[in-house]
Design a protein around this motif. Structure first.
Motif, PDB file in Angstrom:
ATOM      1  N   SER A  31       0.828  -1.212   0.000  1.00 12.04           N
ATOM      2  CA  SER A  31       0.000   0.000   0.000  1.00 12.04           C
ATOM      3  C   SER A  31       0.856   1.253   0.000  1.00 12.04           C
ATOM      4  CB  SER A  31      -0.946  -0.004   1.202  1.00 12.04           C
ATOM      5  OG  SER A  31      -0.223   0.148   2.413  1.00 12.04           O
ATOM      6  N   SER A  32       2.004   1.189   0.674  1.00 12.26           N
ATOM      7  CA  SER A  32       2.845   2.393   0.768  1.00 12.26           C
ATOM      8  C   SER A  32       3.563   2.698  -0.532  1.00 12.26           C
ATOM      9  CB  SER A  32       3.858   2.234   1.899  1.00 12.26           C
ATOM     10  OG  SER A  32       4.882   1.321   1.567  1.00 12.26           O
ATOM     11  N   VAL A  33       3.572   1.772  -1.467  1.00 14.22           N
ATOM     12  CA  VAL A  33       4.166   2.020  -2.778  1.00 14.22           C
ATOM     13  C   VAL A  33       3.247   2.872  -3.642  1.00 14.22           C
ATOM     14  CG1 VAL A  33       4.902   0.891  -4.933  1.00 14.22           C
ATOM     15  CG2 VAL A  33       5.517  -0.125  -2.721  1.00 14.22           C
ATOM     16  N   LEU A  34       1.951   2.757  -3.424  1.00 13.79           N
ATOM     17  CA  LEU A  34       0.967   3.222  -4.399  1.00 13.79           C
ATOM     18  C   LEU A  34       0.839   4.733  -4.520  1.00 13.79           C
ATOM     19  CD1 LEU A  34      -1.856   0.591  -3.828  1.00 13.79           C
ATOM     20  CD2 LEU A  34      -0.197   0.697  -5.701  1.00 13.79           C
ATOM     21  N   HIS A  35       1.307   5.490  -3.536  1.00 12.55           N
ATOM     22  CA  HIS A  35       1.161   6.949  -3.662  1.00 12.55           C
ATOM     23  C   HIS A  35       2.365   7.589  -4.343  1.00 12.55           C
ATOM     24  CE1 HIS A  35       4.030   8.205  -0.515  1.00 12.55           C
ATOM     25  NE2 HIS A  35       3.682   7.093   0.095  1.00 12.55           N
ATOM     26  N   HIS A  36       3.382   6.814  -4.680  1.00 16.12           N
ATOM     27  CA  HIS A  36       4.600   7.390  -5.245  1.00 16.12           C
ATOM     28  C   HIS A  36       4.425   7.723  -6.722  1.00 16.12           C
ATOM     29  CE1 HIS A  36       7.491   6.930  -1.887  1.00 16.12           C
ATOM     30  NE2 HIS A  36       6.567   6.090  -1.454  1.00 16.12           N
ATOM     31  N   ASP A  37       5.288   8.606  -7.205  1.00 16.38           N
ATOM     32  CA  ASP A  37       5.166   9.110  -8.572  1.00 16.38           C
ATOM     33  C   ASP A  37       5.158   7.969  -9.577  1.00 16.38           C
ATOM     34  OD1 ASP A  37       5.294  11.356 -10.572  1.00 16.38           O
ATOM     35  OD2 ASP A  37       7.100  10.263 -11.133  1.00 16.38           O
ATOM     36  N   GLY A  38       4.152   7.985 -10.425  1.00 18.83           N
ATOM     37  CA  GLY A  38       4.056   6.992 -11.485  1.00 18.83           C
ATOM     38  C   GLY A  38       3.600   5.623 -11.051  1.00 18.83           C
ATOM     39  N   ALA A  39       3.337   5.425  -9.761  1.00 22.67           N
ATOM     40  CA  ALA A  39       2.991   4.088  -9.276  1.00 22.67           C
ATOM     41  C   ALA A  39       1.585   3.695  -9.705  1.00 22.67           C
ATOM     42  CB  ALA A  39       3.106   4.022  -7.754  1.00 22.67           C
ATOM     43  N   THR A  40       1.453   2.422 -10.058  1.00 20.81           N
ATOM     44  CA  THR A  40       0.171   1.806 -10.356  1.00 20.81           C
ATOM     45  C   THR A  40       0.135   0.484  -9.599  1.00 20.81           C
ATOM     46  OG1 THR A  40       0.936   0.489 -12.235  1.00 20.81           O
ATOM     47  CG2 THR A  40       0.326   2.792 -12.684  1.00 20.81           C
ATOM     48  N   PRO A  41      -0.977  -0.210  -9.604  1.00 23.32           N
ATOM     49  CA  PRO A  41      -0.967  -1.537  -8.965  1.00 23.32           C
ATOM     50  C   PRO A  41       0.143  -2.446  -9.480  1.00 23.32           C
ATOM     51  CG  PRO A  41      -3.226  -0.854  -9.363  1.00 23.32           C
ATOM     52  CD  PRO A  41      -2.352   0.190  -9.993  1.00 23.32           C
ATOM     53  N   LEU A  42       0.474  -2.339 -10.764  1.00 25.84           N
ATOM     54  CA  LEU A  42       1.545  -3.177 -11.308  1.00 25.84           C
ATOM     55  C   LEU A  42       2.901  -2.867 -10.696  1.00 25.84           C
ATOM     56  CD1 LEU A  42       0.666  -3.231 -15.110  1.00 25.84           C
ATOM     57  CD2 LEU A  42       0.382  -5.077 -13.473  1.00 25.84           C
ATOM     58  N   GLU A  81      -7.121   5.185  -4.153  1.00 27.29           N
ATOM     59  CA  GLU A  81      -7.521   5.262  -5.562  1.00 27.29           C
ATOM     60  C   GLU A  81      -6.708   4.314  -6.432  1.00 27.29           C
ATOM     61  OE1 GLU A  81     -10.123   7.289  -7.186  1.00 27.29           O
ATOM     62  OE2 GLU A  81     -10.642   6.802  -5.122  1.00 27.29           O
ATOM     63  N   GLN A  82      -5.421   4.219  -6.173  1.00 28.38           N
ATOM     64  CA  GLN A  82      -4.594   3.301  -6.955  1.00 28.38           C
ATOM     65  C   GLN A  82      -4.922   1.845  -6.631  1.00 28.38           C
ATOM     66  OE1 GLN A  82      -2.366   3.571  -9.516  1.00 28.38           O
ATOM     67  NE2 GLN A  82      -3.244   5.627  -9.628  1.00 28.38           N
ATOM     68  N   ALA A  83      -5.186   1.549  -5.366  1.00 30.69           N
ATOM     69  CA  ALA A  83      -5.541   0.176  -4.992  1.00 30.69           C
ATOM     70  C   ALA A  83      -6.826  -0.258  -5.689  1.00 30.69           C
ATOM     71  CB  ALA A  83      -5.697   0.074  -3.477  1.00 30.69           C
ATOM     72  N   ALA A  84      -7.737   0.687  -5.893  1.00 32.18           N
ATOM     73  CA  ALA A  84      -9.016   0.381  -6.526  1.00 32.18           C
ATOM     74  C   ALA A  84      -9.012   0.628  -8.029  1.00 32.18           C
ATOM     75  CB  ALA A  84     -10.115   1.219  -5.881  1.00 32.18           C
ATOM     76  N   ALA A  85      -7.847   0.989  -8.586  1.00 31.96           N
ATOM     77  CA  ALA A  85      -7.786   1.325 -10.012  1.00 31.96           C
ATOM     78  C   ALA A  85      -7.993   0.106 -10.899  1.00 31.96           C
ATOM     79  CB  ALA A  85      -6.446   1.985 -10.332  1.00 31.96           C
ATOM     80  N   VAL A  86      -7.716  -1.062 -10.372  1.00 29.15           N
ATOM     81  CA  VAL A  86      -7.916  -2.317 -11.093  1.00 29.15           C
ATOM     82  C   VAL A  86      -8.840  -3.184 -10.253  1.00 29.15           C
ATOM     83  CG1 VAL A  86      -6.771  -4.389 -11.973  1.00 29.15           C
ATOM     84  CG2 VAL A  86      -5.640  -2.180 -12.156  1.00 29.15           C
ATOM     85  N   PRO A  87      -9.840  -3.824 -10.847  1.00 32.93           N
ATOM     86  CA  PRO A  87     -10.707  -4.697 -10.053  1.00 32.93           C
ATOM     87  C   PRO A  87      -9.903  -5.742  -9.280  1.00 32.93           C
ATOM     88  CG  PRO A  87     -11.622  -4.384 -12.246  1.00 32.93           C
ATOM     89  CD  PRO A  87     -10.268  -3.753 -12.262  1.00 32.93           C
ATOM     90  N   VAL A  88     -10.381  -6.058  -8.087  1.00 33.54           N
ATOM     91  CA  VAL A  88      -9.675  -7.007  -7.236  1.00 33.54           C
ATOM     92  C   VAL A  88      -9.445  -8.328  -7.954  1.00 33.54           C
ATOM     93  CG1 VAL A  88      -9.899  -8.431  -5.170  1.00 33.54           C
ATOM     94  CG2 VAL A  88     -10.384  -5.983  -5.052  1.00 33.54           C
ATOM     95  N   ALA A  89     -10.444  -8.815  -8.676  1.00 32.19           N
ATOM     96  CA  ALA A  89     -10.288 -10.098  -9.373  1.00 32.19           C
ATOM     97  C   ALA A  89      -9.179 -10.037 -10.412  1.00 32.19           C
ATOM     98  CB  ALA A  89     -11.609 -10.489 -10.037  1.00 32.19           C
ATOM     99  N   VAL A  90      -9.053  -8.907 -11.083  1.00 30.00           N
ATOM    100  CA  VAL A  90      -8.013  -8.755 -12.097  1.00 30.00           C
ATOM    101  C   VAL A  90      -6.641  -8.708 -11.447  1.00 30.00           C
ATOM    102  CG1 VAL A  90      -7.086  -7.169 -13.832  1.00 30.00           C
ATOM    103  CG2 VAL A  90      -9.547  -7.638 -13.743  1.00 30.00           C
TER     104      VAL A  90
END
Length: 961
Positions: free
Chosen positions: A251-262, A325-334
């Protein structure tokens, strides 16, 4: 009694004043120190720096009064355990004699000084490189392993950060949230995550954990490029689901510049490698990341309402909302499927159509290829969004009954330019064109849903969605219209386009609809298509197994580039990169005039230069015409290395001598002679020590970081002249002096004014010849000068040139005087089988035509000046920028850690190049210290592309690398 968050929803931190805390440290612990307040959400922290000490003693932690002594004891024990069990992980400990209960103005408070752990946290929202993210996952795994068998009476404490209780925390705080939009968003996201978590929650392993191994509590040594190796702040230690340790870190990765779930996948892989996740934990991981985001948002906002002066909590609000917002950017199943795919765990099959086909196609069928290597996309046609429709109509005109652009394969046609993130190039729907009006059949037992834009037909657990310009009531598909057909799991909502990296996740919800519409094996008119390309990772492994290790490739994880166009390079996923380094493709990648000229000549003749044909004469005349009149005799070879080698042999033959003088820090080639005079330690660390006896050197005339700088750089020439004379006096018989006429290998540095005039005069006085290596800088790249030596106002005796003159075709040349050329006969004859072949000669002539017809030298001057100005402006904002070298479209941006000492920023430069690749820019370092960006793009570079490069570079320098 252990702390129960649900009995104490409000957690205001202690708020002792700085003076009181300082006095208490002195009176209670006997330490005279300067204190600096640090941020915290539930405790109060101060950095303790003893007066006169070289570094801080540690952090004074004043615990929230709701925490009991057993809980505080557990925190100390957990930190010690991780340090003992994982010696590569640095952890803090309680300073002996610096722990106890204080009587304060706010009542009794527990205080202790935690030992100072040197380094810097990852706090803030700067970019996190994949290697850093992976290390975060590794640290999380090491802590989990160390604490797995630890037990303690306080382990049963109930905390709001314990993800087992995330649902209860959300239920408690959500009604208290005053912002309706925030409340609704958190409720919707959390509901989906809780539903996904429920099936596996009771089976998740439990253990003691840190539960706060985040960017705020991970430290890296203060060394360039150093990876994190320390964990601090064990204040949330308790027993919970083991996989929660990793979820918190992610979770702490997701707010950094350019970070996405991937962006979290490197951490997940690294954790799994040390502490394997079972399938239940893999399925629980992303729902827990989402729930962590929801708790952070609600708790942070609640804390600010309770404690408006808590700057730490206030500053974190935007970051916490971005995490959600980034955690929810991709559906959980995906995301769960992506995690399983990344870890090699079993994944569900794609949906399939099990009912009868929906269409009966009349006539032969054609599959349309719109991928990176498809002929459809030649000559820049991929930039035209209408190219697909025109190709389909041509196939229908040729007798096809139907044309299909397949789903789930990368499409280059219409792909965007200059994108800082990988664009969505994979369609989830197949696109269909029909020659005749065709009815849409509904299989028996299937359901039909109609709406103004299309029809959805569901059979079993799969649905086919058909959209396009047709009458949904009549269910007749019109001829020659563009129709999209998407196959999904029943009820699934799937985007129209996907980025390639997320495709494995979505394939559990979307499949190939070809069979559903009755599309048989296609009939391909004309020559067969190329065989399917192997997977990129497999191809890279095959390359490594068959090519010599020293024949390296750019980047540790290179994209697979299979097409170029103008200043762009394109990978097999259809991503378009801006090429800022490829001076070989001087007039632009895949120039159609070069392709046509080479193809035409190949259809006529290609043989060696001993045969009599027009192309070699015409090209040699054109090439010589670009040079001073006395340079009138041409040798044609295949590369810059061969050109430099031949130039040296010419000098030796013409003078009857063998001693060569070269400038240090230069690269001239890989052949025996050109390598012998190459002294760049970046290309060969042993270059200076392994030079043969016939090679002598003079100092690199680098006016920026050499022995003489600025106006003092004028001293290089007389010093070089003195050295030449000393060599001659010592018995050396100098055959020639070789030098890049513009110091290219060091990053495009101009030689001091008058340098070559003085040195060339001395060389000739001593009986030698002047050789200009123009392989990198010649042919209009400098803008104001076609040849680099023109800037120095000199005429060399021999010019070696390659790279740009063939625009990617293997072509090099040496141009000299007739008298010098004739002396080569003392060495025998000269012959190059393909140097100056008909094809090479025609390509060379065409390159000269293009440079003239498209005014590329002028473009280099104008766009290069604009680019240099923008790069120079970066220096005012970013201390890492030392200076900008060069002219035209041969520039060098030099990075230094200190502008006074000029300490080269080598590690940073490599990392910046890697980050630029992620942002869509191809860039590489150069120079002996590998700290200079070698900016030498195709000469057709546009102002828009130059601006994109600088914008991305500015972003990297601003947000980190």
């Amino acid at each position: 009694m252990l702390f129960d968050y649900f009995a104490h929803v409000e957690l205001p931190t202690p708020t002792l004043g700085l003076d009181e805390a300082t006095a208490l440290v002195r009176s209670e612990f006997g330490i005279d120190a300067m204190l600096t307040e640090l941020g915290s959400q539930q405790d109060q922290n101060f950095l303790v720096h003893p007066v006169g000490a070289p570094e801080p003693l540690g952090v004074l932690k004043i615990s929230n009064p709701v925490f009991t002594e057993p809980e505080i004891e557990l925190q100390t024990l957990a930190g010690a355990r991780v340090g003992e069990r994982q010696p590569t992980v640095r952890t803090p400990h309680v300073v002996p004699g610096a722990e106890g209960w204080w009587q304060t103005s706010q009542g009794p408070l527990h205080a202790r000084i935690i030992s100072f752990v040197s380094g810097s946290t990852l706090t803030g929202s700067a970019y996190l490189a994949p290697a850093v993210v992976a290390r975060m996952g590794e640290l999380s795994a090491r802590a989990s392993l160390a604490l797995a068998d630890l037990d303690h009476p306080a382990a049963a404490r109930t905390l709001q950060w314990d993800l087992r209780h995330a649902g209860r925390v959300i239920d408690t705080l959500l009604p208290l949230e005053p912002d309706l939009a925030v409340r609704e968003r958190v409720a919707a996201v959390a509901h989906a995550a809780r539903q996904a978590l429920a099936p596996v929650a009771d089976r998740l392993p439990r253990q003691l954990g840190h539960w706060d191994i985040t960017d705020d509590n991970i430290l890296a040594p203060d060394l360039p490029g150093a990876l994190p190796d320390a964990i601090i702040d064990f204040g949330d230690v308790a027993a919970s689901w083991a996989v929660g340790e990793l979820a918190v870190t992610l979770s702490s990765v997701l707010h950094h510049d350019g970070a996405t779930p991937l962006s979290t996948l490197p951490a997940i892989r690294a954790f799994h490698e040390l502490r394997p996740l079972n399938t239940d934990e893999a399925d629980a991981l992303w729902p827990l990341v989402v729930l962590r985001g929801a708790v952070l948002v609600l708790s942070g906002r609640q804390q600010v309402r309770l404690d408006a002066d808590n700057a730490y909590a206030t500053d974190g609000l935007d970051r916490e909302y971005r995490i959600l917002e980034q955690a929810a950017a991709v559906p959980v199943a995906v995301m769960t499927r992506l995690i399983r795919h990344a870890l090699g765990l079993p994944i569900d099959d794609s949906p399939r159509w099990g009912a009868a086909p929906l269409l009966d196609i009349d006539g032969p069928t054609v599959l349309l290829d719109a991928g990176t290597t498809a002929p459809l996309n030649d000559e820049g046609a991929w930039l035209d969004h209408d190219a697909l429709d025109r190709a389909a109509q041509r196939a229908l005109d040729g007798g096809a009954g139907a044309v299909l652009l397949p789903a789930l394969s990368p499409v280059l046609t219409g792909a965007p330019l200059r994108t800082p993130t990988a664009p969505a190039t994979i369609p989830t729907a197949a696109t269909l064109w029909l020659a005749h009006e065709t009815p849409l059949h509904v299989p028996e037992g299937a359901t039909v849903d109609r709406d103004p834009t299309g029809v959805t037909i569901t059979a079993g657990d799969a649905s086919v969605r058909v959209t396009g310009a047709f009458d949904t009531d009549e269910r007749m598909l019109p001829p020659r219209a563009r129709i999209d057909v998407r196959l999904t799991a029943a009820g699934a909502d799937v985007p129209a386009w996907l980025a390639p990296a997320v495709l494995p996740g979505w394939q559990g919800l979307v499949g190939d609809p070809a069979a559903a519409i009755g599309f048989p094996a296609p009939e391909q008119p004309g020559p067969p298509e190329a065989p399917a390309a192997p997977a990129d990772a497999d191809l890279l492994a095959r390359r490594a197994s068959v090519l010599a290790d020293v024949q390296e490739h750019y980047y540790a994880r290179p994209p697979r580039i299979e097409r170029g166009w103008r200043e762009h390079l394109i990978d097999t996923d259809g991503r378009v990169y801006l090429d800022m380094v490829n001076n070989v493709a001087s007039v632009g990648h895949a120039h159609p005039r070069i392709a046509e000229a080479a193809g035409r000549q190949l259809r006529l003749l290609n043989t060696n230069s001993r045969f009599h044909y027009a192309a070699i004469t015409e090209y040699a005349e054109r090439l010589a015409a670009t040079l001073p009149d006395e340079l009138d005799t041409v040798f044609l070879v295949n590369s810059g290395s061969e050109a430099a080698d031949l130039a040296l042999r010419l000098a030796m033959a013409a003078t009857g001598r063998t001693d060569i003088v070269a400038m240090r820090e230069a690269y001239h080639g890989w052949t025996f002679a050109s390598d012998a005079v190459s002294t760049s330690v970046a290309d060969n660390p042993h270059a200076l020590a392994t030079r043969p006896s016939w090679v002598h050197t003079v100092a690199a005339a680098n006016g920026y970081r050499g022995a003489h700088r600025g106006v003092e750089a004028a001293r290089y020439a007389p010093e070089a002249v003195a050295h030449l004379r000393a060599l001659a006096a010592g018995g050396a018989q100098i055959a020639g002096f070789i030098c890049e006429s513009w110091f290219g290998n060091a990053g495009g540095i101009a030689l001091p004014d008058g340098y070559l005039a003085e040195v060339y005069a001395a060389v000739r006085e001593l009986g030698g010849l002047a050789i200009a290596d123009e392989v990198q800088v010649g042919f209009g790249r400098l803008g104001d000068w076609f040849w680099g030596f023109e800037q120095q106002g000199v005429v060399p005796d021999i010019v070696a040139v390659a790279k740009s003159i063939g625009a990617g075709h293997p072509l090099g040349a040496v141009v000299t005087t007739r008298a010098i050329a004739e002396r080569y006969r003392t060495q025998g004859y000269f012959f190059s089988s393909t140097g100056g072949s008909p094809v090479s000669s025609v390509v060379g002539t065409t390159v000269l035509d293009i440079i003239a017809d498209e005014a590329l030298q002028e473009n280099a001057r104008v766009v290069g000046a604009h680019l240099k100005g923008r790069l120079e402006a970066l220096g005012a904002q970013h201390p890492l920028v030392g200076t900008v070298h060069g002219a035209g479209l041969y520039l060098g941006l030099e990075f230094v850690r200190d502008r006074a000492t000029l300490e080269p920023a080598t590690t940073e430069t490599a990392a910046i190049c890697d980050r630029l690749l992620e942002l869509g820019v191809i860039m590489q370092p150069t120079g002996d210290h590998q700290n200079v960006l070698k900016i030498k793009p195709p000469l057709c570079l546009t102002t828009a592309s130059a601006d994109f490069f600088v914008d991305m570079l500015d972003r990297v320098l601003t947000t980190g690398w």
